[in-house]
Design an enzyme around this catalytic site. Structure first.
Site, short mmCIF file in Angstrom:
data_model
loop_
_atom_site.label_atom_id
_atom_site.label_comp_id
_atom_site.label_asym_id
_atom_site.label_seq_id
_atom_site.Cartn_x
_atom_site.Cartn_y
_atom_site.Cartn_z
N SER A 1 0.83 -1.20 0.00
CA SER A 1 0.00 0.00 0.00
C SER A 1 0.87 1.25 0.00
O SER A 1 1.98 1.25 0.53
CB SER A 1 -0.90 0.00 1.25
OG SER A 1 -1.51 1.26 1.43
N TYR B 1 -2.41 -0.09 10.19
CA TYR B 1 -2.56 -0.63 8.83
C TYR B 1 -1.25 -0.50 8.06
O TYR B 1 -0.76 -1.47 7.46
CB TYR B 1 -3.67 0.11 8.10
CG TYR B 1 -3.74 -0.21 6.62
CD1 TYR B 1 -4.08 -1.47 6.18
CD2 TYR B 1 -3.46 0.76 5.68
CE1 TYR B 1 -4.13 -1.77 4.82
CE2 TYR B 1 -3.50 0.48 4.32
CZ TYR B 1 -3.85 -0.79 3.90
OH TYR B 1 -3.89 -1.08 2.56
#
Length: 320
Positions: free
Chosen positions: A129, A154
């Site tokens: 990501s 995350y």
């Protein structure tokens, strides 16, 4: 060719599986269909994939090692793995951090450990990501930038997965390609993403929650461009043993411009409620895609206004 796609009922996994199936490949799809967002949307994606005879679906958690092992024993001819299963969402990681460790780290480790015993495996592609760039202020984000200052659990879980992948390449020679996605959007997208939430609010005459800040911007990347990028890597004959690529539009768009595009495509004015940006959210993202362009020649083609029109056409039809 036989592919394993985890997160096959997810946004990117669904589109990738559909593209590979349409080319005549066999796809083994795995997804736990959890309720982070509507399982009905995930099931609707899965139902489309099940129309292909060469699609095999298993509902399970990738962190469940015995279950995953039994599936891989049945399909020992897998040549390519796309590990796209993930617990997504930056803000949700404040509420349930353990879910990110379970899927993004333990689940990824399970895939790596089992994959090294597959006799015909050629390569693993896995979802990372743009969030790994964390508190990095230098734009555009390059694969050479430091990624050791995550701004959320995350982001930390995704960086941990990258480290595990490198370790398994070093120890066992597993060929791997990491994919740092930048704000992917489009039809069949995730309802927790800003563009989807904004469209829903506009449709329901409710206010949009917009974070304050003149530089609030994102590198919005349309889903078909993303799939083209993945296919370009898949077909590239000279990938290295271990590498990471940014998958982005390489164009910085103000979030307010996103709202303008939604208003135009939906022919409806948005109501905006501005609040302070939380420290989990990065103010701006922008991808440097020089590396993947040099390797494969891939570059995105879809403008934000075009992509949003495609999305809202689907959104209005699906919700009706």
């Amino acid at each position: 060719m036989v592919f394993l796609i985890t997160g096959a009922s997810g946004f990117i996994g669904f589109h990738l599986a559909k593209a590979l199936l349409a080319r005549g490949n066999t796809v083994i799809g795995i997804d736990n269909l959890n309720d982070y967002y509507s399982p009905l949307l995930k099931q609707a994606r899965c139902d489309q994939l099940k129309q292909f005879q060469n699609f095999y679906f298993y509902q399970m958690d990738i962190a469940d090692q015995p279950a995953m092992e039994s599936i891989l024993k049945q399909h020992h001819d897998i040549k390519i793995i796309f590990n796209l299963a993930a617990q997504a969402g930056v803000r949700y990681s404040l509420e349930n951090p353990f879910a990110y460790i379970q899927t993004n780290i333990t689940g990824h480790l399970t895939i790596l450990e089992l994959a090294r015993h597959l006799p015909k495996l050629q390569r693993i592609f896995y979802a990372s990501s743009s969030s790994v760039y964390g508190l990095n202020k230098h734009l555009p984000f390059s694969e050479q930038d430091r990624v050791d200052r995550p701004s959320s659990v995350y982001a930390a879980s995704k960086q941990s997965a990258e480290l595990l992948s490198f370790t398994y390449h070093h120890l066992y020679g597993l060929k791997q390609t990491g994919l740092r996605f930048f704000t992917v959007y489009g039809p069949w997208g995730r309802p927790d993403m800003a563009y989807y939430l904004f469209a829903k609010a506009i449709a329901e005459n409710k206010p949009i929650t917009l974070y304050e800040g003149e530089n609030l911007s994102r590198d919005f990347t349309y889903i078909s461009d993303v799939i083209d990028g993945l296919i370009s890597l898949l077909e590239c004959p000279d990938l290295d043993g271990y590498e990471i690529y940014n998958i982005g539009n390489s164009r910085q768009e103000q979030v307010e411009n996103l709202i303008t595009c939604l208003e135009k495509s939906m022919q409806k004015k948005a109501k905006i409620n501005r609040i302070t940006r939380p420290n989990t959210d990065i103010e701006a993202t922008l991808s440097d895609i020089t590396a993947i362009y040099k390797k494969t020649g891939w570059s995105p083609k879809t403008r934000l206004d075009e992509g949003i029109q495609y999305f809202t056409d689907w959104f209005q039809n699906f919700n009706n």
